[in-house]
Design a protein around this motif. Structure first.
Motif, PDB file in Angstrom:
ATOM      1  N   TYR A 555       0.842  -1.197   0.000  1.00 22.10           N
ATOM      2  CA  TYR A 555       0.000   0.000   0.000  1.00 22.10           C
ATOM      3  C   TYR A 555       0.870   1.237   0.000  1.00 22.10           C
ATOM      4  O   TYR A 555       1.933   1.272   0.629  1.00 22.10           O
ATOM      5  CB  TYR A 555      -0.908  -0.001   1.235  1.00 22.10           C
ATOM      6  N   GLU A 557       0.936   5.007   1.167  1.00 23.50           N
ATOM      7  CA  GLU A 557       0.307   6.088   1.924  1.00 23.50           C
ATOM      8  C   GLU A 557       0.300   7.379   1.111  1.00 23.50           C
ATOM      9  O   GLU A 557      -0.656   8.157   1.155  1.00 23.50           O
ATOM     10  CB  GLU A 557       1.041   6.305   3.250  1.00 23.50           C
ATOM     11  N   LYS A 558       1.366   7.585   0.340  1.00 22.37           N
ATOM     12  CA  LYS A 558       1.483   8.816  -0.463  1.00 22.37           C
ATOM     13  C   LYS A 558       0.336   8.930  -1.456  1.00 22.37           C
ATOM     14  O   LYS A 558      -0.301   9.978  -1.606  1.00 22.37           O
ATOM     15  CB  LYS A 558       2.818   8.825  -1.193  1.00 22.37           C
ATOM     16  N   GLN A 560      -2.338   6.810  -1.514  1.00 18.76           N
ATOM     17  CA  GLN A 560      -3.577   6.265  -0.940  1.00 18.76           C
ATOM     18  C   GLN A 560      -4.178   5.177  -1.843  1.00 18.76           C
ATOM     19  O   GLN A 560      -5.390   5.109  -2.060  1.00 18.76           O
ATOM     20  CB  GLN A 560      -4.600   7.385  -0.713  1.00 18.76           C
TER      21      GLN A 560
END
Length: 768
Positions: A555, A557-558, A560
């Motif tokens: 995944y 985070e940057k 999403q």
């Protein structure tokens, strides 16, 4: 530049004007089939130009020895090839001693070819000037019977225009056929006997290695101005060939005709000692009915198919032609009568991909067959995999898996893996997930749970065992990971933690456990039988659950978004829109090394997971993932545009959804990928149906009910389709202002429209 010579027409595929450069493409596009056999649209008369001759019999194949640079443990020993069968359609024609050959004629005018999809026949007409200056007019029509599935019929008319002429028809059978696609140029067929009786001829053959026995047969009748002639033909018989010569003097303006009936009888359905006698019985029926009688039955059979399967679009002829072409070819390929058969990616239109079964059937085709035919047809497709379960276990054992773990093949004819590219054979293991998903999808749609305790649970357990063994524990991540795979995006090989693969592995295990618990409570006899047979215990199920509950999903985070695989963000993320058009398609212009290092996606990968498991993600999450991945997608798989069309429609991006729909529906008609000469993309054609019904129509199953969120492209005035849902035939008419629902058969039905409940009865047309 896409081809554009196919004339727009609602019910026919039409080509006008003769061009030698498009003969092979048209041979694919105008292919005909009846589920039991099929053929490319080769000319009946001799053609010396570039051509790809092909006739095929469902279920008859050859194990062509694998051709690789070096051998790996577990490598498939062969690649199953659909066999180019003995040719029965041939009719050599000569005029005053000169052979009719459109490649060498002085002139060809008024050439027209038509594939009539409404009635199920192929015709051709033209005028030609031969080298001897005789002008002739030719009209032909042929079809493969849906009623007598071993039989095809041809009617061939020739009229001399500028002179009297001596015309010879030479109908023949040719057993000296080779495959266009072969690894070693092996001899595939062994000729056993050539025989004739009156106006009938037979070639008895068997395949090498697989020992399928086949009788190829023909009978011909000739006419002058539609009156039967009783000519004694000259007979030419050789080791693998037989022809009859019918000569007649024809006056200018008169029409000399031949009707030819032919086809195949195989020992898949009859005792091998009875093939010729069965062939004679079929010819007896053909002669009794005659060409016109058979054609009448053909029209009636296709009318019955279209009554259920048709999608009607008003205001957009190209879109209408596209969907009907797709529905027509799917029905020509597979009708669901025989659970031993399946749907090859090229059907009967070419030899690429071996004609074998891929995961396409479960992922794309089953929804079409569930909704347009009786549910037994889809169940046959599920049973096809159940019948291959033992082979799937053997496939897994060859790769080192144990305890009944099942790895279904990427490509198969009989359940054995026979794909000969290592990155697909060993790594593209997500195919297991599609087979499990089809079991879930069948129950979700039909409400028929009986398949799961009877057969399906055994398949699910074999698949769950595979996933548990295939995952490995990462102490670094403190999660289970799946390493060294190829996801649906085949432009990435040997990657770690392909999100789609990991996700569907987790889902398969959870779904299997859910069904074990349900069957234990509700089908105790089946539960005991299966547990005893498979030696399954609670400890093993706990091991599965541990893997599923602790699966790793990459995944960002940057961004999403879930990452397609661990290393996706290490790539230089340049959008497809920045590629020079001269570089497309990249699979024909770039080295494999360059493709593997690129961010470019062949087909839906993460988005394939969002399509299957839509209910488990929010629309906002879908939008983020669509916006991230679609710009890197080159759609160089036929399976890609349909998934993107469905998701674009869900996101209310109707212009984009419409463009993806056109691409999937006219992929072959417009030859987007410049490869239609190799054959059609049959399995992705089911995705065209999905693009309309699931995409624009928004059909889903929610809360055990049929649900719709209807939308319509601005290019259309209206569209309608019918579906068979749990023994209710429902017609849906969608326009710009209203949607109408009507039950054509079955009792009342509660549906959801834009999340509102509506009760439909057979007595009224419901407008929404």
């Amino acid at each position: 530049m896409n081809q554009d010579y196919i004339k727009p027409d609602s019910w026919s595929i039409i080509e006008e004007g003769f061009d030698t450069h498009r003969v092979k493409s048209s041979e694919s596009i105008f292919s005909i089939g009846n589920g039991a056999m099929g053929q490319r649209a080769n000319f009946e008369e001799h053609y010396s130009g570039p051509t790809f001759q092909g006739s095929y019999i469902a279920g008859v194949y050859y194990p062509d020895k694998t051709k690789v640079g070096w051998w790996k443990n577990g490598y498939p020993e062969y690649f199953a090839k659909v066999l180019n069968a003995p040719n029965w359609i041939g009719i050599n024609v000569s005029v005053n001693g000169e052979q009719l050959d459109l490649f060498t004629c002085k002139k060809v005018d008024n050439f027209k070819r038509e594939l009539n999809m409404q009635e199920g026949w192929l015709s051709r007409s033209f005028t030609a000037t031969l080298q001897n200056n005789i002008q002739i007019e030719v009209k032909t029509k042929r079809f493969l019977s849906l009623d007598l599935e071993e039989l095809g019929a041809i009617e061939y008319h020739i009229t001399p225009i500028n002179n009297d002429a001596q015309i010879q028809f030479q109908p023949y059978l040719d057993g000296g056929i080779t495959n266009e696609d072969t690894n070693w140029d092996d001899k595939f067929w062994d000729i056993l006997k050539v025989s004739h009786e009156n106006n009938r001829a037979f070639i008895e053959t068997k395949t090498m290695k697989t020992f399928f026995y086949v009788s190829t047969f023909m009978e011909s009748k000739v006419y002058l101005n539609n009156k039967g002639l009783f000519l004694n033909p000259d007979i030419n018989s050789e080791h693998n060939y037989i022809s009859f010569d019918y000569n007649h003097h024809v006056k200018k303006g008169e029409t000399y005709s031949i009707q030819k009936f032919g086809g195949y009888v195989a020992d898949r359905n009859y005792d091998k000692t009875e093939l010729v006698s069965v062939s004679k019985q079929i010819l007896d029926k053909a002669i009794t009915l005659g060409f016109d009688g058979l054609l009448k039955k053909q029209k009636e059979a296709w009318a019955n198919i279209w009554e259920r399967a048709d999608i009607n679009i008003t205001g957009d002829v190209k879109a209408q032609q596209g969907i009907r072409f797709n529905i027509f070819q799917l029905n020509q390929t597979y009708l669901g009568k025989d659970s031993r058969l399946n749907i090859g990616p090229k059907g009967f239109t070419g030899e690429k991909y071996g004609g074998s079964t891929y995961w396409d059937t479960e992922a794309y085709c089953i929804p079409f067959y569930m909704a347009t035919k009786d549910e037994k047809v889809a169940r046959n497709l599920l049973e096809y995999r159940y019948n291959h379960l033992e082979k799937a276990i053997e496939n897994a054992e060859k790769l080192g898996f144990k305890n009944g773990a099942a790895l279904y093949p990427m490509v198969t004819m009989n359940g054995e893996e026979c794909h000969n590219e290592w990155e697909i054979t060993f790594e593209e293991i997500h195919r297991n997930g599609a087979i499990a998903f089809a079991i879930f999808n069948y129950y979700r749609y039909t409400g028929d749970y009986s398949y799961i305790p009877e057969k399906g649970l055994e398949v699910l357990i074999g698949i769950a065992r595979f996933w548990q063994q295939r995952a490995s524990f990462s102490t670094d991540k403190n999660k289970y990971v799946i390493l060294g795979v190829t996801g649906p995006n085949e432009y990435e090989n040997n990657v770690n933690n392909n999100w789609y693969t990991n996700y569907i592995a987790q889902w398969c295990i959870s779904y299997t456990i859910e069904n074990i618990e349900k069957i234990m409570l509700e089908y105790p006899a089946d539960y005991i039988r299966i547990i005893d047979k498979l030696k399954l215990d609670k400890l093993e199920i706990e091991q599965w659950k541990t893997v599923a509950d602790n699966m790793y999903f990459p995944y960002s985070e940057k961004h999403q978004v879930y990452l397609q695989q661990d290393g996706f963000l290490d790539k230089e993320l340049i959008a497809v829109s920045s590629l020079d058009k001269s570089q497309r398609p990249i699979n024909q212009k770039w080295s494999w090394d360059r493709i593997l290092r690129s961010p470019y996606i062949k087909q839906a990968d993460v988005l394939q997971g969002f399509y299957f498991f839509e209910d488990q993600f929010t629309t906002e999450s879908l939008e983020r993932h669509f916006d991230f991945y679609e710009p890197f997608t080159v759609h160089e798989s036929s399976l890609s545009p349909c998934v993107h069309s469905i998701q674009a429609a869900k996101l209310n991006r109707m212009d984009q959804a419409y463009q993806f729909y056109l691409r999937t529906s006219r992929l072959d008609l417009d030859d987007y990928n410049h490869e239609v000469h190799e054959g059609l993309h049959i399995t992705s054609m089911a995705g065209t149906w999905m693009s309309i019904v699931e995409g624009f129509g928004g059909m889903r199953i929610k809360d055990n009910k049929l649900s719709f969120t209807p939308k319509i492209p601005k290019q259309w005035e209206a569209y309608s389709f019918k579906i068979n849902f749990r023994n209710h035939i429902l017609k849906v008419d969608i326009g710009h202002k209203q949607t109408h629902f009507e039950i054509l058969s079955g009792s009342e039905l509660e549906i959801l429209v834009n999340n509102k409940s509506i009760l439909l009865t057979t007595k009224q047309l419901q407008a929404v």
